[in-house]
Motif scaffolding. Structure first.
Motif, PDB file in Angstrom:
ATOM      1  N   UNK A   1       0.814  -1.220   0.000  1.00 16.24           N
ATOM      2  CA  UNK A   1       0.000   0.000   0.000  1.00 16.24           C
ATOM      3  C   UNK A   1       0.849   1.273   0.000  1.00 16.24           C
ATOM      4  N   UNK A   2       1.893   1.387   0.842  1.00 11.67           N
ATOM      5  CA  UNK A   2       2.748   2.591   0.745  1.00 11.67           C
ATOM      6  C   UNK A   2       3.394   2.740  -0.628  1.00 11.67           C
ATOM      7  N   UNK A   3       3.741   1.625  -1.239  1.00  8.70           N
ATOM      8  CA  UNK A   3       4.326   1.691  -2.586  1.00  8.70           C
ATOM      9  C   UNK A   3       3.305   2.238  -3.571  1.00  8.70           C
ATOM     10  N   UNK A   4       2.044   1.831  -3.425  1.00 11.56           N
ATOM     11  CA  UNK A   4       0.990   2.313  -4.319  1.00 11.56           C
ATOM     12  C   UNK A   4       0.769   3.811  -4.149  1.00 11.56           C
ATOM     13  N   UNK A   5       0.670   4.241  -2.892  1.00 15.02           N
ATOM     14  CA  UNK A   5       0.461   5.669  -2.657  1.00 15.02           C
ATOM     15  C   UNK A   5       1.666   6.490  -3.131  1.00 15.02           C
ATOM     16  N   UNK A   6       2.859   5.971  -2.952  1.00 14.39           N
ATOM     17  CA  UNK A   6       4.046   6.676  -3.429  1.00 14.39           C
ATOM     18  C   UNK A   6       4.064   6.789  -4.941  1.00 14.39           C
ATOM     19  N   UNK A   7       3.620   5.744  -5.642  1.00 10.98           N
ATOM     20  CA  UNK A   7       3.567   5.797  -7.102  1.00 10.98           C
ATOM     21  C   UNK A   7       2.550   6.820  -7.568  1.00 10.98           C
ATOM     22  N   UNK A   8       1.404   6.894  -6.870  1.00 10.16           N
ATOM     23  CA  UNK A   8       0.417   7.921  -7.226  1.00 10.16           C
ATOM     24  C   UNK A   8       0.998   9.330  -7.067  1.00 10.16           C
ATOM     25  N   UNK A   9       1.687   9.548  -5.956  1.00 10.57           N
ATOM     26  CA  UNK A   9       2.274  10.874  -5.720  1.00 10.57           C
ATOM     27  C   UNK A   9       3.352  11.195  -6.746  1.00 10.57           C
ATOM     28  N   UNK A  10       4.137  10.184  -7.132  1.00  8.00           N
ATOM     29  CA  UNK A  10       5.205  10.400  -8.099  1.00  8.00           C
ATOM     30  C   UNK A  10       4.651  10.690  -9.491  1.00  8.00           C
ATOM     31  N   UNK A  11       3.557  10.041  -9.842  1.00  9.61           N
ATOM     32  CA  UNK A  11       2.968  10.227 -11.167  1.00  9.61           C
ATOM     33  C   UNK A  11       2.046  11.440 -11.224  1.00  9.61           C
ATOM     34  N   UNK A  12       1.807  12.078 -10.109  1.00 15.47           N
ATOM     35  CA  UNK A  12       1.009  13.298 -10.108  1.00 15.47           C
ATOM     36  C   UNK A  12      -0.475  13.066 -10.016  1.00 15.47           C
ATOM     37  N   UNK A  13      -0.900  12.191  -9.156  1.00 18.82           N
ATOM     38  CA  UNK A  13      -2.330  11.967  -8.970  1.00 18.82           C
ATOM     39  C   UNK A  13      -2.958  13.210  -8.345  1.00 18.82           C
TER      40      UNK A  13
END
Length: 287
Positions: free
Chosen positions: A202-214
């Motif tokens: 889950x932290x990896x998912x949220x970090x990917x969203x933040x990195x991709x500009x969600x």
């Protein structure tokens, strides 16, 4: 004056035709000898197709009865379609047949030992009735006649063994099966491992969203434009997770499938409406 001679010739021709249309045999010899003796020192008897042998034949336990003959159709040696030596128990009428091995010219032989006889014939109290049978296709009269009587000399040290009774299709005793209790869920170690793996991602998912500009700011606009579609879609996703959890813990497949079908239908319909709303914002230039 010619009429009697003509009738005589016709009668002779008719008799010859009848004789030619009958099966019989010639040069029939019966021998009883032990293995390796070459036929010497045993019983040897000529067989006639017209009358049975007046001499009773005895077959010891270790000897072999052998019959050699020439099958004839009329006066010509010929191989019939069927040629048997039949041994019959006179009291019960039970019989067993042994085929001759024949050549095209009608010459053939058959060999019989006590090992070839069934238990019912071996234990007969009376001599067996031996008959020769010759027959084939066509109009020729078959041959079937009593040839000799056969007395069995059993081995007193090894009496015949009664065969086992055949299996009968009757009710059998009830078989009580004891089955292992079926497990309702998987091993706890495996469940714990995959639970930790999912939570760790889950932290990896949220970090990917933040990195991709969600863009979380559009959450309010999305629910404001299509609250029912987005609400049902997110709710159906969570409900499907709950269905899987119940299936893993207590439900069976027949309980899970109807509920999963309803939740999946709601997710499909609401998801298509939610994607329509997202498409409208994308076309309006909102990212």
């Amino acid at each position: 004056m010619r009429l009697p001679s003509t009738l005589a010739v016709a009668a002779l021709s008719f008799s010859s035709a009848c004789l030619a249309a009958s099966w019989s045999f010639d040069d029939a010899t019966l021998t009883v000898s032990s293995k390796g003796s070459g036929g010497d020192g045993g019983v040897k008897e000529k067989l006639s197709p017209n009358s049975p042998s007046s001499k009773a034949i005895t077959l010891p336990a270790v000897d072999t009865l052998k019959i050699v003959l020439t099958a004839t159709e009329g006066s010509t040696g010929k191989r019939p379609h069927q040629a048997f030596l039949t041994l019959q128990e006179p009291t019960t009428g039970l019989e067993e047949s042994f085929p001759f091995s024949l050549k095209e010219n009608g010459k053939g032989k058959v060999e019989v030992t006590q090992k070839d006889l069934p238990y019912q014939l071996l234990t007969s109290k009376s001599p067996l009735k031996a008959s020769l049978i010759l027959a084939s296709f066509g109009s020729s009269t078959p041959y079937a006649s009593h040839a000799f009587d056969l007395t069995l000399q059993l081995d007193t040290t090894a009496p015949p063994t009664a065969p086992t009774a055949p299996e009968r299709y009757t009710p059998k005793p009830v078989i009580n099966h004891i089955f292992k209790v079926q497990e309702t869920s998987g091993p706890r170690v495996i469940s714990f491992f995959f639970t930790i793996a999912v939570l760790a991602m889950l932290p990896v998912l949220f970090g990917a969203w933040a990195l991709l500009g969600a863009n979380v700011d559009h959450l309010g606009k999305a629910f404001g434009s299509a609250p029912i579609a987005h609400g049902l879609f997110l709710g159906s996703v969570l409900a499907m997770e709950g269905v899987f959890f119940m299936y893993y813990t207590s439900w069976n497949l027949f309980q899970m499938l109807p509920v999963a079908g309803v939740v999946g239908t709601v997710a499909y319909i609401s998801g298509s409406r939610a994607l329509t709303e997202v498409q409208e914002r994308r076309m309006a230039g909102e990212r």
